[in-house]
Scaffold this active site. Structure first.
Site, PDB file in Angstrom:
ATOM      1  N   GLY A 155       1.168  -5.182   1.154  1.00 21.10           N
ATOM      2  CA  GLY A 155       0.208  -5.200   0.053  1.00 21.10           C
ATOM      3  C   GLY A 155       0.758  -5.886  -1.195  1.00 21.10           C
ATOM      4  N   ASN A 179       4.256  -7.577   6.716  1.00 20.86           N
ATOM      5  CA  ASN A 179       5.114  -6.961   7.734  1.00 20.86           C
ATOM      6  C   ASN A 179       4.448  -5.805   8.463  1.00 20.86           C
ATOM      7  OD1 ASN A 179       5.084  -5.383   5.399  1.00 20.86           O
ATOM      8  ND2 ASN A 179       7.064  -4.463   5.844  1.00 20.86           N
ATOM      9  N   GLU A 180       3.103  -5.740   8.379  1.00 23.21           N
ATOM     10  CA  GLU A 180       2.395  -4.586   8.949  1.00 23.21           C
ATOM     11  C   GLU A 180       2.773  -4.296  10.394  1.00 23.21           C
ATOM     12  OE1 GLU A 180       1.131  -6.737   6.916  1.00 23.21           O
ATOM     13  OE2 GLU A 180      -0.183  -5.738   5.481  1.00 23.21           O
ATOM     14  N   LEU A 240       0.838  -1.191   0.000  1.00 20.24           N
ATOM     15  CA  LEU A 240       0.000   0.000   0.000  1.00 20.24           C
ATOM     16  C   LEU A 240       0.874   1.242   0.000  1.00 20.24           C
ATOM     17  CD1 LEU A 240      -2.906  -0.855   2.450  1.00 20.24           C
ATOM     18  CD2 LEU A 240      -2.521  -1.581   0.108  1.00 20.24           C
TER      19      LEU A 240
HETATM   20  C1  LIG Z   1      -7.698  -2.390  14.984  1.00 20.88           C
HETATM   21  C2  LIG Z   1      -8.468  -1.927  13.783  1.00 20.88           C
HETATM   22  C3  LIG Z   1      -7.757  -2.337  12.535  1.00 20.88           C
HETATM   23  C4  LIG Z   1      -8.350  -1.649  11.356  1.00 20.88           C
HETATM   24  C5  LIG Z   1      -7.611  -1.958  10.116  1.00 20.88           C
HETATM   25  C6  LIG Z   1      -6.309  -1.191  10.025  1.00 20.88           C
HETATM   26  C7  LIG Z   1      -5.636  -1.602   8.833  1.00 20.88           C
HETATM   27  C8  LIG Z   1      -4.326  -0.971   8.571  1.00 20.88           C
HETATM   28  C9  LIG Z   1      -3.828  -1.769   7.404  1.00 20.88           C
HETATM   29  C10 LIG Z   1      -2.717  -1.395   6.785  1.00 20.88           C
HETATM   30  C11 LIG Z   1      -2.257  -2.376   5.787  1.00 20.88           C
HETATM   31  C12 LIG Z   1      -1.117  -2.115   5.227  1.00 20.88           C
HETATM   32  C13 LIG Z   1      -0.509  -2.943   4.188  1.00 20.88           C
HETATM   33  C14 LIG Z   1       0.668  -2.280   3.506  1.00 20.88           C
HETATM   34  O1  LIG Z   1       0.932  -2.600   2.390  1.00 20.88           O
HETATM   35  S1  LIG Z   1       1.549  -1.060   4.300  1.00 20.88           S
HETATM   36  C15 LIG Z   1       2.963  -0.749   3.240  1.00 20.88           C
HETATM   37  C16 LIG Z   1       4.035  -1.660   3.651  1.00 20.88           C
HETATM   38  N1  LIG Z   1       5.143  -1.549   2.775  1.00 20.88           N
HETATM   39  C17 LIG Z   1       6.391  -1.592   3.209  1.00 20.88           C
HETATM   40  O2  LIG Z   1       6.667  -1.710   4.379  1.00 20.88           O
HETATM   41  C18 LIG Z   1       7.461  -1.456   2.151  1.00 20.88           C
HETATM   42  C19 LIG Z   1       8.345  -0.322   2.432  1.00 20.88           C
HETATM   43  N2  LIG Z   1       9.354  -0.215   1.417  1.00 20.88           N
HETATM   44  C20 LIG Z   1      10.488  -0.952   1.389  1.00 20.88           C
HETATM   45  O3  LIG Z   1      10.707  -1.827   2.190  1.00 20.88           O
HETATM   46  C21 LIG Z   1      11.466  -0.618   0.338  1.00 20.88           C
HETATM   47  O4  LIG Z   1      11.167   0.652  -0.179  1.00 20.88           O
HETATM   48  C22 LIG Z   1      11.512  -1.617  -0.845  1.00 20.88           C
HETATM   49  C23 LIG Z   1      10.131  -1.876  -1.439  1.00 20.88           C
HETATM   50  C24 LIG Z   1      12.132  -2.952  -0.375  1.00 20.88           C
HETATM   51  C25 LIG Z   1      12.403  -1.026  -1.964  1.00 20.88           C
HETATM   52  O5  LIG Z   1      13.671  -0.694  -1.451  1.00 20.88           O
HETATM   53  P1  LIG Z   1      14.654   0.244  -2.292  1.00 20.88           P
HETATM   54  O6  LIG Z   1      15.899   0.385  -1.493  1.00 20.88           O
HETATM   55  O7  LIG Z   1      14.776  -0.254  -3.666  1.00 20.88           O
HETATM   56  O8  LIG Z   1      13.882   1.630  -2.400  1.00 20.88           O
HETATM   57  P2  LIG Z   1      13.672   2.745  -1.266  1.00 20.88           P
HETATM   58  O9  LIG Z   1      13.396   2.110   0.050  1.00 20.88           O
HETATM   59  O10 LIG Z   1      14.773   3.734  -1.323  1.00 20.88           O
HETATM   60  O11 LIG Z   1      12.316   3.384  -1.752  1.00 20.88           O
HETATM   61  C26 LIG Z   1      12.266   4.278  -2.855  1.00 20.88           C
HETATM   62  C27 LIG Z   1      11.292   5.390  -2.530  1.00 20.88           C
HETATM   63  O12 LIG Z   1       9.984   4.806  -2.446  1.00 20.88           O
HETATM   64  C28 LIG Z   1       9.413   5.144  -1.196  1.00 20.88           C
HETATM   65  N3  LIG Z   1       8.544   4.027  -0.768  1.00 20.88           N
HETATM   66  C29 LIG Z   1       8.916   2.775  -0.499  1.00 20.88           C
HETATM   67  N4  LIG Z   1       7.864   2.020  -0.154  1.00 20.88           N
HETATM   68  C30 LIG Z   1       6.797   2.827  -0.214  1.00 20.88           C
HETATM   69  C31 LIG Z   1       5.415   2.628   0.040  1.00 20.88           C
HETATM   70  N5  LIG Z   1       4.892   1.433   0.414  1.00 20.88           N
HETATM   71  N6  LIG Z   1       4.592   3.667  -0.111  1.00 20.88           N
HETATM   72  C32 LIG Z   1       5.051   4.876  -0.483  1.00 20.88           C
HETATM   73  N7  LIG Z   1       6.385   5.142  -0.748  1.00 20.88           N
HETATM   74  C33 LIG Z   1       7.220   4.108  -0.604  1.00 20.88           C
HETATM   75  C34 LIG Z   1      10.581   5.304  -0.247  1.00 20.88           C
HETATM   76  O13 LIG Z   1      10.199   6.087   0.859  1.00 20.88           O
HETATM   77  C35 LIG Z   1      11.573   5.992  -1.160  1.00 20.88           C
HETATM   78  O14 LIG Z   1      11.221   7.350  -1.184  1.00 20.88           O
HETATM   79  P3  LIG Z   1      12.388   8.486  -1.242  1.00 20.88           P
HETATM   80  O15 LIG Z   1      13.012   8.306  -2.583  1.00 20.88           O
HETATM   81  O16 LIG Z   1      11.621   9.752  -1.063  1.00 20.88           O
HETATM   82  O17 LIG Z   1      13.328   8.208  -0.110  1.00 20.88           O
END
Ligand SMILES: CCCCCCCCCC/C=C/CC(=O)SCCNC(=O)CCNC(=O)[C@H](O)C(C)(C)COP(=O)(O)OP(=O)(O)OC[C@H]1O[C@@H](n2cnc3c(N)ncnc32)[C@H](O)[C@@H]1OP(=O)(O)O
Length: 325
Positions: free
Chosen positions: A176, A200-201, A131
């Site tokens: 996601g 990994n939430e 997400l």
């Molecule tokens: C009790 C009541 C409950 C009610 C219900 C609540 C429900 C809540 C639910 C929530 C569910 C969530 C599900 C999700 O999907 S949350 C998102 C989780 N994602 C992550 O943790 C991934 C994070 N990203 C990474 O680990 C790495 O970026 C990567 C994918 C492994 C890539 O690594 P890489 O080194 O190649 O790249 P960078 O880390 O430098 O990233 C490049 C730029 O992109 C930005 N970025 C990364 N991930 C995201 C993302 N998911 N969304 C937006 N932006 C993202 C990162 O910040 C870098 O930005 P920058 O260039 O400005 O530094």
């Protein structure tokens, strides 16, 4: 005359449909929104397979626009009776000459990696980063509600799809990203220890919604899901295979060909019996969300609006921004 007709039809095809561009390419067909490229393989009149390639730079995060385009593309494929199988994969390729722009630059464009011509590029080795954190941080409750509805919609469409869905996981697949994969009927992952997959939430200080938890339980079993969800485990390929998050791990350059060959086996099964079986296995899980969709949206909007949750997301975003390597 024939040449003129061919030229005219190329012009018409390229003129674009309401939903996106459509082109004829070497017998195969393709259509594309800005963030999803769909290529179909197979002769006209025969069963065809579609490959949906994510291209939402830099990390294929599931932004609202991406979710919308994804659903539109999937709907088009569902309505095309010649398509029986769809492969989800990332368009992210290893490319040379990339420059990551300064982390202090904030807009979506500036966050992306660009080539020397300044064009936006996917970061290589990412299936989907899950997400879009920026859709869940610093916005208002109405936005959170709209976003969550779109997330639910994509999950329901994928989970209940009558098509045979496979994911060719050619990169990192957290949260996601893993959701996209586990809605599929079969998952093949590239054997690259740098790529991990899982929900990994909990590491972000947030909680996977119950329907995603149910999907995970249905995929890897209750005990494994209980442990992996609490710990927020991101599995490298060999472990993902062992626990059952993925069905096969193959060398990176064979992910596409292997997925095609497994797809061919699945498509040898009569559609009606396979589809009824899939529905029998999945309907109760999907119905569980369908009957409380609105409440789930409200829960999400109020949960994500909490100061403590916004603070956790802020810290996580900062950590991402300042991480090394
Ligand atoms: C009790 C009541 C409950 C009610 C219900 C609540 C429900 C809540 C639910 C929530 C569910 C969530 C599900 C999700 O999907 S949350 C998102 C989780 N994602 C992550 O943790 C991934 C994070 N990203 C990474 O680990 C790495 O970026 C990567 C994918 C492994 C890539 O690594 P890489 O080194 O190649 O790249 P960078 O880390 O430098 O990233 C490049 C730029 O992109 C930005 N970025 C990364 N991930 C995201 C993302 N998911 N969304 C937006 N932006 C993202 C990162 O910040 C870098 O930005 P920058 O260039 O400005 O530094």
């Amino acid at each position: 005359m024939a040449m003129a007709l061919r030229a005219a039809s190329r012009v018409l095809l390229r003129a674009g449909s309401r939903l996106g561009r459509r082109e004829a390419v070497d017998g195969a067909r393709r259509f594309a929104n800005k963030r999803v490229l769909v290529e179909t393989e197979g002769a006209a009149g025969a069963t065809r397979i579609a490959v949906m390639k994510f291209r939402n730079p830099p990390v294929n995060s599931l932004s609202l626009d991406f979710l919308t385009e994804f659903v539109i593309s999937l709907e088009k494929l569902e309505n095309d009776k010649s398509i029986r199988g769809v492969i989800l994969t990332s368009d992210s390729l290893k490319r040379g000459n990339q420059t990551k722009v300064a982390a202090t630059e904030k807009t979506e464009e500036k966050r992306a990696t660009r080539d020397h011509g300044g064009r936006l590029q996917e970061r290589p080795g990412i299936f989907s980063a899950g997400l879009d954190l920026l859709e869940m941080y610093g916005r208002n409750p109405a936005h959170y509600a709209e976003y969550w509805k779109a997330v639910q919609e994509l999950w329901l469409r994928l989970y209940l799809s009558s098509l045979t869905l496979m994911s060719a996981i050619n990169g990192a697949s957290p949260a996601g990203g893993c959701l996209l994969a586990i809605t599929c009927d079969y998952r093949i992952m590239a054997d690259n220890p740098k790529y991990t997959i899982g929900l990994n939430e909990s590491l972000l200080g947030i909680v996977a919604p119950f329907w995603l938890k149910d999907n995970y339980v249905n995929t890897i079993g209750h005990r494994a899901a209980e442990r992996a969800l609490q710990l927020g485990t991101l599995f490298p390929p060999a472990e993902a295979l062992k626990v059952g998050v993925v069905d096969e791990v193959v060398p990176e350059d064979q992910v596409h060909s292997k997925t095609l060959s497994v797809m061919a086996k699945w498509l040898a099964i009569p559609d009606h019996s396979r589809q009824l079986t899939k529905t029998m296995m999945r309907k109760a899980t999907a119905d569980n969300l369908i009957k409380q969709r609105e409440a789930d949206i409200q829960n999400f909007a109020s949960f994500i609006s909490r100061d403590s949750i916004q603070k956790s997301l802020h810290m996580y975003l900062e950590k991402l921004k300042h991480k090394k390597g």
